[in-house]
Design a protein around this motif. Structure first.
Motif, PDB file in Angstrom:
ATOM      1  N   LEU A 203       0.829  -1.207   0.000  1.00  9.24           N
ATOM      2  CA  LEU A 203       0.000   0.000   0.000  1.00  9.24           C
ATOM      3  C   LEU A 203       0.863   1.257   0.000  1.00  9.24           C
ATOM      4  CD1 LEU A 203      -2.839   1.263   0.168  1.00  9.24           C
ATOM      5  CD2 LEU A 203      -2.592   1.230   2.651  1.00  9.24           C
ATOM      6  N   LEU A 204       1.900   1.265   0.820  1.00  7.02           N
ATOM      7  CA  LEU A 204       2.794   2.422   0.857  1.00  7.02           C
ATOM      8  C   LEU A 204       3.457   2.651  -0.498  1.00  7.02           C
ATOM      9  CD1 LEU A 204       4.485   1.906   4.348  1.00  7.02           C
ATOM     10  CD2 LEU A 204       2.889   3.729   3.720  1.00  7.02           C
ATOM     11  N   ASP A 205       3.832   1.568  -1.177  1.00 11.40           N
ATOM     12  CA  ASP A 205       4.433   1.694  -2.506  1.00 11.40           C
ATOM     13  C   ASP A 205       3.443   2.314  -3.488  1.00 11.40           C
ATOM     14  OD1 ASP A 205       6.827   0.635  -1.664  1.00 11.40           O
ATOM     15  OD2 ASP A 205       6.458  -1.382  -2.454  1.00 11.40           O
ATOM     16  N   ALA A 206       2.163   1.924  -3.388  1.00  7.16           N
ATOM     17  CA  ALA A 206       1.147   2.471  -4.294  1.00  7.16           C
ATOM     18  C   ALA A 206       0.951   3.963  -4.051  1.00  7.16           C
ATOM     19  CB  ALA A 206      -0.172   1.721  -4.101  1.00  7.16           C
ATOM     20  N   VAL A 207       0.920   4.357  -2.787  1.00  8.48           N
ATOM     21  CA  VAL A 207       0.768   5.782  -2.469  1.00  8.48           C
ATOM     22  C   VAL A 207       2.016   6.550  -2.884  1.00  8.48           C
ATOM     23  CG1 VAL A 207       0.380   7.451  -0.610  1.00  8.48           C
ATOM     24  CG2 VAL A 207      -0.792   5.235  -0.558  1.00  8.48           C
ATOM     25  N   ASN A 208       3.173   5.948  -2.653  1.00 11.59           N
ATOM     26  CA  ASN A 208       4.444   6.595  -2.980  1.00 11.59           C
ATOM     27  C   ASN A 208       4.581   6.872  -4.476  1.00 11.59           C
ATOM     28  OD1 ASN A 208       7.203   7.301  -1.722  1.00 11.59           O
ATOM     29  ND2 ASN A 208       7.807   6.008  -3.447  1.00 11.59           N
ATOM     30  N   SER A 209       4.000   6.000  -5.277  1.00 17.28           N
ATOM     31  CA  SER A 209       4.131   6.142  -6.739  1.00 17.28           C
ATOM     32  C   SER A 209       3.116   7.110  -7.323  1.00 17.28           C
ATOM     33  CB  SER A 209       3.969   4.772  -7.413  1.00 17.28           C
ATOM     34  OG  SER A 209       2.651   4.270  -7.235  1.00 17.28           O
ATOM     35  N   ASN A 210       2.194   7.615  -6.521  1.00 15.30           N
ATOM     36  CA  ASN A 210       1.166   8.514  -7.033  1.00 15.30           C
ATOM     37  C   ASN A 210       1.736   9.916  -7.240  1.00 15.30           C
ATOM     38  OD1 ASN A 210      -1.212  10.487  -6.809  1.00 15.30           O
ATOM     39  ND2 ASN A 210      -2.241   8.512  -6.983  1.00 15.30           N
ATOM     40  N   PRO A 211       1.620  10.464  -8.439  1.00 17.73           N
ATOM     41  CA  PRO A 211       2.211  11.786  -8.718  1.00 17.73           C
ATOM     42  C   PRO A 211       1.548  12.926  -7.958  1.00 17.73           C
ATOM     43  CG  PRO A 211       0.853  11.039 -10.567  1.00 17.73           C
ATOM     44  CD  PRO A 211       0.968   9.881  -9.639  1.00 17.73           C
ATOM     45  N   GLY A 212       0.340  12.708  -7.440  1.00 19.54           N
ATOM     46  CA  GLY A 212      -0.340  13.756  -6.688  1.00 19.54           C
ATOM     47  C   GLY A 212       0.149  13.883  -5.257  1.00 19.54           C
ATOM     48  N   VAL A 213       0.980  12.929  -4.815  1.00 16.22           N
ATOM     49  CA  VAL A 213       1.476  12.922  -3.437  1.00 16.22           C
ATOM     50  C   VAL A 213       2.959  13.277  -3.434  1.00 16.22           C
ATOM     51  CG1 VAL A 213       1.927  11.482  -1.413  1.00 16.22           C
ATOM     52  CG2 VAL A 213      -0.203  11.214  -2.683  1.00 16.22           C
ATOM     53  N   ARG A 214       3.308  14.265  -2.626  1.00 18.88           N
ATOM     54  CA  ARG A 214       4.708  14.657  -2.505  1.00 18.88           C
ATOM     55  C   ARG A 214       5.333  14.206  -1.187  1.00 18.88           C
ATOM     56  NH1 ARG A 214       5.441  20.912  -3.875  1.00 18.88           N
ATOM     57  NH2 ARG A 214       3.912  21.051  -2.187  1.00 18.88           N
ATOM     58  N   GLU A 215       4.495  13.951  -0.182  1.00 18.74           N
ATOM     59  CA  GLU A 215       5.013  13.551   1.118  1.00 18.74           C
ATOM     60  C   GLU A 215       4.007  12.644   1.809  1.00 18.74           C
ATOM     61  OE1 GLU A 215       5.788  15.835   5.308  1.00 18.74           O
ATOM     62  OE2 GLU A 215       6.869  16.640   3.552  1.00 18.74           O
ATOM     63  N   ILE A 216       4.523  11.653   2.550  1.00 19.17           N
ATOM     64  CA  ILE A 216       3.678  10.693   3.272  1.00 19.17           C
ATOM     65  C   ILE A 216       4.053  10.708   4.749  1.00 19.17           C
ATOM     66  CG2 ILE A 216       2.958   8.273   3.504  1.00 19.17           C
ATOM     67  CD1 ILE A 216       3.906   7.859   0.595  1.00 19.17           C
ATOM     68  N   THR A 217       3.025  10.740   5.593  1.00 21.76           N
ATOM     69  CA  THR A 217       3.185  10.512   7.028  1.00 21.76           C
ATOM     70  C   THR A 217       2.443   9.227   7.371  1.00 21.76           C
ATOM     71  OG1 THR A 217       3.409  12.847   7.620  1.00 21.76           O
ATOM     72  CG2 THR A 217       2.633  11.348   9.341  1.00 21.76           C
ATOM     73  N   LEU A 218       3.078   8.386   8.157  1.00 25.32           N
ATOM     74  CA  LEU A 218       2.498   7.100   8.549  1.00 25.32           C
ATOM     75  C   LEU A 218       2.200   7.147  10.044  1.00 25.32           C
ATOM     76  CD1 LEU A 218       1.774   4.128   7.957  1.00 25.32           C
ATOM     77  CD2 LEU A 218       4.216   3.586   8.129  1.00 25.32           C
ATOM     78  N   VAL A 219       0.938   6.898  10.420  1.00 28.92           N
ATOM     79  CA  VAL A 219       0.519   6.903  11.821  1.00 28.92           C
ATOM     80  C   VAL A 219      -0.031   5.524  12.162  1.00 28.92           C
ATOM     81  CG1 VAL A 219      -1.008   7.934  13.548  1.00 28.92           C
ATOM     82  CG2 VAL A 219      -0.049   9.357  11.723  1.00 28.92           C
ATOM     83  N   CYS A 220       0.439   4.942  13.262  1.00 30.20           N
ATOM     84  CA  CYS A 220      -0.066   3.635  13.679  1.00 30.20           C
ATOM     85  C   CYS A 220      -0.459   3.695  15.137  1.00 30.20           C
ATOM     86  CB  CYS A 220       0.972   2.546  13.443  1.00 30.20           C
ATOM     87  SG  CYS A 220       2.568   2.853  14.246  1.00 30.20           S
ATOM     88  N   HIS A 221      -1.392   2.815  15.518  1.00 33.57           N
ATOM     89  CA  HIS A 221      -1.882   2.792  16.895  1.00 33.57           C
ATOM     90  C   HIS A 221      -1.813   1.376  17.451  1.00 33.57           C
ATOM     91  CE1 HIS A 221      -5.387   2.915  19.929  1.00 33.57           C
ATOM     92  NE2 HIS A 221      -4.370   3.546  20.481  1.00 33.57           N
ATOM     93  N   SER A 222      -1.323   1.252  18.691  1.00 34.12           N
ATOM     94  CA  SER A 222      -1.388   0.005  19.435  1.00 34.12           C
ATOM     95  C   SER A 222      -0.736  -1.149  18.661  1.00 34.12           C
ATOM     96  CB  SER A 222      -2.848  -0.298  19.789  1.00 34.12           C
ATOM     97  OG  SER A 222      -2.974  -1.389  20.657  1.00 34.12           O
ATOM     98  N   MET A 223      -1.466  -2.221  18.416  1.00 36.85           N
ATOM     99  CA  MET A 223      -0.914  -3.365  17.706  1.00 36.85           C
ATOM    100  C   MET A 223      -0.621  -3.046  16.255  1.00 36.85           C
ATOM    101  SD  MET A 223      -2.354  -7.286  17.654  1.00 36.85           S
ATOM    102  CE  MET A 223      -2.357  -7.432  19.436  1.00 36.85           C
ATOM    103  N   GLY A 224      -1.240  -2.011  15.718  1.00 35.63           N
ATOM    104  CA  GLY A 224      -0.922  -1.568  14.366  1.00 35.63           C
ATOM    105  C   GLY A 224       0.528  -1.125  14.239  1.00 35.63           C
ATOM    106  N   CYS A 225       1.140  -0.739  15.368  1.00 40.49           N
ATOM    107  CA  CYS A 225       2.553  -0.345  15.347  1.00 40.49           C
ATOM    108  C   CYS A 225       3.462  -1.548  15.115  1.00 40.49           C
ATOM    109  CB  CYS A 225       2.913   0.365  16.641  1.00 40.49           C
ATOM    110  SG  CYS A 225       2.034   1.930  16.886  1.00 40.49           S
TER     111      CYS A 225
END
Length: 366
Positions: A203-225
């Motif tokens: 999923l991160l690779d798909a977002v990273n390859s999108n030309p409309g996105v210049r920067e990504i922040t990743l937030v995780c909670h609890s077991m998601g970390c």
């Protein structure tokens, strides 16, 4: 001896049951039926929050309001849900007002304005369109914690984005947590979490390859970390990077501290900037520690004590200690007290520090 400590010395099954209850305490008023049933009613002053979704859950065949079930899928699925949040005068910041039954009343409830399934190409186009329509160049990917139904995660993320006034394209990664209060839910969710790192990388690779996105922040909670740590470590161990991923926020991480520090160190200097949001009074993580054989969880350490302080400073992690914010649910404090948390971030940035800097060698931000 406090009730929490009495539980910690009880049997593992009792501890698991108590942990589930604690994790569900903010969800007790939600309806049993899924709430993702679209409402056509428009209300003046309500806010529309679109959430894009990548998930390893299978489509629900029994509940139209569930959209995606607790069952796993072998392929990533995509969707988009727009959540209508009541006017500010009708709600308290940090709270989710669940409808008694779907679709709910948009004047006082969180309701679903629209919900649709997307294919991979449509998902990419939706990111581009949303970025352009809302003049956003930054995406935020959120990974929820254990014992979350799909609609739990969607509504929680919508609340987080809205109350934080976050200028981002919000993207949810939802893994097949059971979302059920039973004795086996913790073990089940942890096993599934350990298998979810690869799809998060995809999923991160798909977002990273999108030309409309210049920067990504990743937030995780609890077991998601745990999933997030695994995904980042996996990517780094293969020599890869997610070039647009600049910041990672670990919120109440249910991860062994030694494992966390070790894997962060192995990621090397090319890793994104990282911040920890913890609460020393997080009862859920104290119970998780008991279940996990006594291993210290990152999310409830005292960052001013050793060996934590030195390890954090060595890895140049920025820590936000939320203990002083109070409230009943320490495990979800960052979301419930989002205005205060955003204020802490703004003050830190105003001081000229970026996430990950360690100019003062001080572990905690108070």
């Amino acid at each position: 001896m406090s009730p929490v400590h009495r539980i910690m010395f009880a049997s593992p099954h009792v501890a698991i049951a108590a942990l589930v209850v604690l994790a569900c305490c903010s969800c007790t008023l939600r309806p049993l039926q899924g709430v993702l049933v679209p409402s056509n009613e428009l209300v003046e002053g309500a806010s529309q929050v679109p959430i894009l979704i990548g998930t390893t859950r299978a489509r629900s065949g029994s509940d139209a309001g569930e959209m995606f079930s607790r069952d796993p899928s072998n392929e990533m699925a995509f969707g988009q849900v727009t959540v209508s949040i009541p006017p500010d005068a009708s709600r308290a910041v940090g709270e989710i007002q669940w409808p008694l039954s779907p679709p709910g009343d948009p004047r006082k409830d969180f309701v679903t304005a629209s919900a649709e399934y997307l294919d991979r190409a449509q998902f990419g186009n939706a990111i581009t369109s949303l970025a352009k329509a809302r003049h956003r160049s930054k995406a935020m990917v959120f990974v929820h914690g254990f014992n979350n139904r799909f609609d739990d995660a969607v509504y929680r993320y919508a609340q987080f984005v809205h109350d934080g006034r976050l200028p981002v394209v919000p993207i949810l990664f939802s893994w097949p947590s059971q979302g059920a209060a039973n004795l086996g839910s913790y073990e089940h969710d942890r096993k599934v979490a350990l298998e979810s790192g690869v799809p998060l990388v995809q999923l991160l690779d798909a977002v990273n390859s999108n030309p409309g996105v210049r920067e990504i922040t990743l937030v995780c909670h609890s077991m998601g970390c745990l999933i997030t740590l695994d995904a980042l470590h996996m990517k780094a161990s293969r020599g890869g990077t997610t070039s647009k991923l600049k910041n990672v926020a670990f919120v109440a991480p249910d991860v062994d501290f030694d494992q966390f520090i070790s894997q962060v160190g192995e990621m090397g200097p090319r890793r994104p900037r990282m911040g920890l949001f913890l609460s020393q009074d997080d009862a859920a993580l104290k119970l998780s520690k008991s279940i996990s054989g006594g291993s210290n969880r990152v999310g409830d350490i005292n960052p001013d004590q050793e060996p934590y302080k030195s390890a954090i400073a060595q890895q140049k992690l920025l820590v936000f200690d939320l203990t002083h914010l109070g409230g009943d649910d320490a495990h979800s404090r960052a979301f419930d007290e989002i205005s205060s948390v955003m204020g802490m971030l703004e003050r830190r940035l105003a001081q000229g520090q970026q996430l990950g800097e360690d100019t003062s060698r001080t572990a905690s931000a108070r």
